[in-house]
Design a protein around this motif. Structure first.
Motif, PDB file in Angstrom:
ATOM      1  N   UNK A 133       0.727  -1.281  -0.070  1.00 47.98           N
ATOM      2  CA  UNK A 133      -0.231   0.152  -0.012  1.00 47.98           C
ATOM      3  C   UNK A 133       0.948   1.148   0.037  1.00 47.98           C
ATOM      4  N   UNK A 134       1.826   1.079   0.804  1.00 47.25           N
ATOM      5  CA  UNK A 134       2.761   2.641   0.630  1.00 47.25           C
ATOM      6  C   UNK A 134       3.504   2.523  -0.591  1.00 47.25           C
ATOM      7  N   UNK A 135       3.918   1.516  -1.348  1.00 54.29           N
ATOM      8  CA  UNK A 135       4.438   1.784  -2.538  1.00 54.29           C
ATOM      9  C   UNK A 135       3.417   2.274  -3.565  1.00 54.29           C
ATOM     10  N   UNK A 136       1.914   1.846  -3.357  1.00 53.38           N
ATOM     11  CA  UNK A 136       1.176   2.298  -4.306  1.00 53.38           C
ATOM     12  C   UNK A 136       0.814   3.790  -4.236  1.00 53.38           C
ATOM     13  N   UNK A 137       0.923   4.411  -2.946  1.00 51.87           N
ATOM     14  CA  UNK A 137       0.909   5.586  -2.689  1.00 51.87           C
ATOM     15  C   UNK A 137       2.105   6.408  -3.405  1.00 51.87           C
ATOM     16  N   UNK A 138       3.354   6.152  -3.017  1.00 54.09           N
ATOM     17  CA  UNK A 138       4.444   6.589  -3.703  1.00 54.09           C
ATOM     18  C   UNK A 138       4.393   6.655  -5.136  1.00 54.09           C
TER      19      UNK A 138
END
Length: 118
Positions: free
Chosen positions: A24-29
Motif C-alpha cells: 500500500x505504501x508503494x502504491x501511494x508513492x
C-alpha cells in the motif's frame, strides 16, 4: 508460462523485479510519482530526474545517454495515455511468491528506489 506449465521452463531469471504484490505504501508513492509525471504534457525535469533515480540518473550514465533516455521517455510515456499502461503493471501486480515452482535467480540493483532489494 512458468506458472501454468512449469514443465516447459527449466528456470527463471528475474531482473529488477519482485514476486510480491505492491504494498500500500508503494502504491501511494507510485500514484504521487504518476501525478507529478502527468501534470504537464511533457514531463518536467523534476519528474524526469525522479524517474531516472531507478538507474542512478545522469551522474551514473552520463548526460548524453540521459538525454537519449529522456527523449525516449517523452515519446513513449508522455501524458496519461502513454504512462498509465506501464504504470498499471507496477501498481496492480499480483504476488506470485507462493506460485513459482521452478528454480529462480533474481538479479536486482541494491539502490532501486521503486522495488527494494530486500
Amino acid at each position: 508460462m512458468a506458472l501454468p506449465e512449469p514443465y516447459r521452463v527449466k528456470g527463471l531469471i528475474l531482473l529488477g523485479t519482485t514476486v510480491f504484490s505492491t504494498t500500500e505504501q508503494l502504491k501511494l508513492n507510485l500514484l504521487k510519482s504518476r501525478d507529478t509525471w502527468c501534470e504537464t504534457k511533457v514531463p518536467s525535469d523534476e519528474a524526469m530526474l525522479a524517474g531516472a533515480a531507478s538507474f542512478g540518473g545522469p551522474a551514473r550514465v552520463g548526460e548524453k545517454v540521459y538525454e537519449k533516455i529522456k527523449q525516449m521517455w517523452i515519446k513513449r510515456y508522455a501524458e496519461p495515455e502513454g504512462y498509465d499502461p506501464a504504470f498499471n503493471c507496477l501498481l496492480n501486480r499480483d504476488g506470485i511468491d507462493d506460485k513459482i515452482n521452478v528454480p529462480t535467480l533474481v538479479l536486482h540493483g541494491a539502490e532501486d528506489p521503486v522495488i527494494p532489494a530486500e
